[in-house]
Design a protein around this motif. Sequence first.
Motif, mmCIF file in Angstrom:
data_model
loop_
_atom_site.group_PDB
_atom_site.id
_atom_site.type_symbol
_atom_site.label_atom_id
_atom_site.label_comp_id
_atom_site.label_asym_id
_atom_site.label_seq_id
_atom_site.Cartn_x
_atom_site.Cartn_y
_atom_site.Cartn_z
ATOM 1 N N LYS A 78 0.822 -1.213 0.000
ATOM 2 C CA LYS A 78 0.000 0.000 0.000
ATOM 3 C C LYS A 78 0.859 1.268 0.000
ATOM 4 O O LYS A 78 0.612 2.214 -0.756
ATOM 5 N N GLU A 79 1.892 1.258 0.832
ATOM 6 C CA GLU A 79 2.735 2.449 0.945
ATOM 7 C C GLU A 79 3.458 2.738 -0.369
ATOM 8 O O GLU A 79 3.570 3.887 -0.803
ATOM 9 N N PHE A 80 3.936 1.664 -1.018
ATOM 10 C CA PHE A 80 4.631 1.813 -2.297
ATOM 11 C C PHE A 80 3.684 2.368 -3.357
ATOM 12 O O PHE A 80 4.029 3.274 -4.121
ATOM 13 N N LEU A 81 2.450 1.843 -3.387
ATOM 14 C CA LEU A 81 1.471 2.329 -4.358
ATOM 15 C C LEU A 81 1.221 3.817 -4.146
ATOM 16 O O LEU A 81 1.164 4.593 -5.090
ATOM 17 N N GLU A 82 1.113 4.225 -2.880
ATOM 18 C CA GLU A 82 0.770 5.627 -2.603
ATOM 19 C C GLU A 82 1.921 6.582 -2.911
ATOM 20 O O GLU A 82 1.705 7.663 -3.440
ATOM 21 N N THR A 83 3.143 6.191 -2.571
ATOM 22 C CA THR A 83 4.244 7.137 -2.795
ATOM 23 C C THR A 83 4.822 7.065 -4.206
ATOM 24 O O THR A 83 5.353 8.065 -4.687
ATOM 25 N N ALA A 84 4.745 5.925 -4.844
ATOM 26 C CA ALA A 84 5.417 5.804 -6.141
ATOM 27 C C ALA A 84 4.447 5.674 -7.314
ATOM 28 O O ALA A 84 4.539 6.424 -8.287
ATOM 29 N N VAL A 85 3.504 4.741 -7.220
ATOM 30 C CA VAL A 85 2.688 4.442 -8.401
ATOM 31 C C VAL A 85 1.635 5.508 -8.657
ATOM 32 O O VAL A 85 1.447 5.970 -9.786
ATOM 33 N N TYR A 86 0.946 5.952 -7.591
ATOM 34 C CA TYR A 86 -0.109 6.951 -7.793
ATOM 35 C C TYR A 86 0.477 8.330 -8.070
ATOM 36 O O TYR A 86 -0.187 9.192 -8.603
ATOM 37 N N GLN A 87 1.727 8.540 -7.682
ATOM 38 C CA GLN A 87 2.322 9.868 -7.860
ATOM 39 C C GLN A 87 3.550 9.764 -8.754
ATOM 40 O O GLN A 87 4.519 9.109 -8.403
ATOM 41 N N GLY A 88 3.480 10.423 -9.887
ATOM 42 C CA GLY A 88 4.604 10.362 -10.815
ATOM 43 C C GLY A 88 4.602 9.049 -11.578
ATOM 44 O O GLY A 88 3.583 8.373 -11.679
ATOM 45 N N SER A 89 5.753 8.692 -12.103
ATOM 46 C CA SER A 89 5.807 7.498 -12.941
ATOM 47 C C SER A 89 6.899 6.557 -12.462
ATOM 48 O O SER A 89 8.036 6.962 -12.278
ATOM 49 N N GLN A 190 11.593 4.493 -1.736
ATOM 50 C CA GLN A 190 12.064 4.073 -0.408
ATOM 51 C C GLN A 190 11.183 3.017 0.261
ATOM 52 O O GLN A 190 11.708 2.046 0.816
ATOM 53 N N PRO A 191 9.841 3.174 0.234
ATOM 54 C CA PRO A 191 9.005 2.171 0.910
ATOM 55 C C PRO A 191 9.299 0.752 0.436
ATOM 56 O O PRO A 191 9.215 -0.192 1.221
ATOM 57 N N LEU A 192 9.657 0.615 -0.837
ATOM 58 C CA LEU A 192 9.943 -0.716 -1.367
ATOM 59 C C LEU A 192 11.382 -1.099 -1.058
ATOM 60 O O LEU A 192 11.673 -2.207 -0.590
ATOM 61 N N LEU A 193 12.305 -0.148 -1.305
ATOM 62 C CA LEU A 193 13.725 -0.460 -1.160
ATOM 63 C C LEU A 193 14.083 -0.819 0.281
ATOM 64 O O LEU A 193 14.953 -1.657 0.527
ATOM 65 N N SER A 194 13.363 -0.187 1.229
ATOM 66 C CA SER A 194 13.746 -0.395 2.629
ATOM 67 C C SER A 194 13.544 -1.853 3.076
ATOM 68 O O SER A 194 14.118 -2.280 4.060
ATOM 69 N N HIS A 195 12.730 -2.620 2.316
ATOM 70 C CA HIS A 195 12.500 -4.016 2.698
ATOM 71 C C HIS A 195 13.352 -4.994 1.906
ATOM 72 O O HIS A 195 13.193 -6.186 2.045
ATOM 73 N N CYS A 196 14.179 -4.480 1.009
ATOM 74 C CA CYS A 196 14.850 -5.399 0.077
ATOM 75 C C CYS A 196 16.355 -5.162 0.032
ATOM 76 O O CYS A 196 16.869 -4.198 0.573
ATOM 77 N N ASP A 197 17.016 -6.095 -0.664
ATOM 78 C CA ASP A 197 18.438 -5.959 -0.936
ATOM 79 C C ASP A 197 18.561 -5.222 -2.270
ATOM 80 O O ASP A 197 18.127 -5.721 -3.302
ATOM 81 N N TRP A 198 19.112 -4.010 -2.239
ATOM 82 C CA TRP A 198 19.133 -3.213 -3.468
ATOM 83 C C TRP A 198 20.469 -2.529 -3.664
ATOM 84 O O TRP A 198 21.269 -2.420 -2.737
ATOM 85 N N SER A 199 20.717 -2.077 -4.876
ATOM 86 C CA SER A 199 21.908 -1.271 -5.148
ATOM 87 C C SER A 199 21.526 -0.154 -6.117
ATOM 88 O O SER A 199 20.623 -0.318 -6.935
ATOM 89 N N GLU A 200 22.235 0.954 -6.000
ATOM 90 C CA GLU A 200 21.943 2.104 -6.850
ATOM 91 C C GLU A 200 22.937 2.133 -8.005
ATOM 92 O O GLU A 200 24.110 1.831 -7.802
ATOM 93 N N HIS A 201 22.472 2.478 -9.192
ATOM 94 C CA HIS A 201 23.367 2.498 -10.352
ATOM 95 C C HIS A 201 23.211 3.787 -11.143
ATOM 96 O O HIS A 201 22.100 4.297 -11.268
ATOM 97 N N THR A 202 24.335 4.243 -11.657
ATOM 98 C CA THR A 202 24.326 5.420 -12.518
ATOM 99 C C THR A 202 24.519 4.943 -13.953
ATOM 100 O O THR A 202 25.370 4.096 -14.188
ATOM 101 N N PRO A 203 23.735 5.463 -14.885
ATOM 102 C CA PRO A 203 23.941 5.049 -16.281
ATOM 103 C C PRO A 203 25.397 5.281 -16.707
ATOM 104 O O PRO A 203 25.997 6.291 -16.345
ATOM 105 N N GLU A 204 25.914 4.320 -17.428
ATOM 106 C CA GLU A 204 27.333 4.331 -17.779
ATOM 107 C C GLU A 204 27.547 5.059 -19.109
ATOM 108 O O GLU A 204 26.903 4.729 -20.112
ATOM 109 N N ILE A 205 28.435 6.040 -19.103
ATOM 110 C CA ILE A 205 28.667 6.839 -20.316
ATOM 111 C C ILE A 205 29.981 6.409 -20.945
ATOM 112 O O ILE A 205 30.977 6.208 -20.240
ATOM 113 N N SER A 206 30.017 6.236 -22.264
ATOM 114 C CA SER A 206 31.306 5.995 -22.912
ATOM 115 C C SER A 206 31.417 6.875 -24.154
ATOM 116 O O SER A 206 30.420 7.151 -24.831
ATOM 117 N N THR A 207 32.612 7.336 -24.412
ATOM 118 C CA THR A 207 32.843 8.272 -25.508
ATOM 119 C C THR A 207 34.012 7.797 -26.354
ATOM 120 O O THR A 207 35.031 7.388 -25.800
#
Lengths: 351, 129
Positions: A78-89, A190-207
């Motif tokens: 419920k918390e995830f739906l309210e903070t993430a799905v119903y608001q924004g994309s 956050q409501p979802l991530l706080s219950h799980c094993d997660w990692s943050e990633h930055t898109p990788e740029i190459s030139t």
Amino acid sequence: MSVDLDQTPRSILVWERSSFLDEKNRINSEVEQLHFNYKVSVLLPECSSTPPHLESVLTSFSRFYLVRNLPLHKLLDKEFLETAVYQGSVYGLSYRTRIDEDNCVALMPNGRLVLSLDKDSFQVLGFEGKPSTFGNRTKNRFVVTIDLTDSSMAPGGRGYLRLLTGLTSRLSLQMDFLLSHHPGGGASLQPLLSHCDWSEHTPEISTQSLTHLSCPEPQSCDPHSFLEWLGAVHTDVSSLSENSSSNFLSSLVCPEPKTTLSQALRVSICGLLLPQDVHHLVQELRCYLERSRLECWTSLTVHGFVDSPVSWGDREHGVLRGGENFYTLLMFHDHTYHIHLATGAHDTCPP
Amino acid sequence: MRGDDKKDKSAGYQRVVLKNASPYHYMKVCLVLEDESTKLSAVELKQFIITGLKTLYGEVGAALNFDLLKYDEDTRTAFLRVCSRGLVKLWSSLTLLGFYQNQACAFRVLQVSPFLLALTGNSRELQLD
């Protein structure tokens, strides 16, 4: 019985020409409807280093999150739906699952959850769905689409409870999941991530910078030849620079009429990329073209995820030999553009 | 098959839908050898594939034009281009090539597409660990 060995599976290439100044141009919807973008590659002819404005746009691409072994029912929290799905994309896609053999899941920015399931899983889940368009007569794959913003799917509603029971007691699906949120980013997830094993990633740029590149005339070149040339540039095919059709290894040459670019820059960015960021990049490339000299052009190629259950909008997507779904936008100095949208056999015609 | 869809909304707008019109198909393949240390040059690889075509389809098969666009000797990964009508022939001969100089080998077909560009953006290669 003879079998026709010459046949290949269906492929579609849509070529469109229009102008950014034309009010009816459809470029925004074409960019925004491809939700799950894996890679964006830009080719800047006659450019030696990344322009600063462009660099800042590329580094501002949204971060994304990899959640390991996410039990799917957590997406109904419920918390995830309210903070993430119903608001924004929210953009969510199962990771390292193959749509031609595994169960794949996508959470789309409009709040729809799409499950592409094999027959067994579908029957165990016990939720309404329809056979995949591409299964022909075999019906081994089913697609379940659930609108999480619908009133029946509100927490506590009938549909909600039915799906929750299905995903907790009957079919407890767990998978690695890529997630991103616009505009909230990690805070909204956050409501979802706080219950799980997660990692943050930055898109990788190459030139990479290229020199002495044979280049066709982009305004007049036929779509397939141009895409082949661009593909050769992006894969670093060396025979393109030798340009000899009598070579034993390869007869690939640059389409005529051609010119030689003294230098060019190839920039690519990889990850779970949001259409909003791609849109921002297109705007920046237009500004770059305005600042640069006449006759200049630039190309931007966006590859969708091969194993996404949807390609453009809600259109079902699958993999037969390759799950290609990509577009190449070719922009010119006078605000006109050419866009090539391509899909493989298990896909419908792009928008 | 080539169909011209629609519709001049304004003078500058044009949309063309090309179905199955790609003249070529592209393959990304990797040669796996029993003895990993064997070196194989691009010319040797192409010759080896031609041998396979000849074994399976005879002289007609050996005359099939295909291009070795790119080859990485270290990983023995190659990008091949073949006219769309020849795809099945090339693919089947790759599948049936089982021996290279008396050692067991196999071609792994990593990706096939009517668009070379698609081979540059395969999301199955995304590594996040």
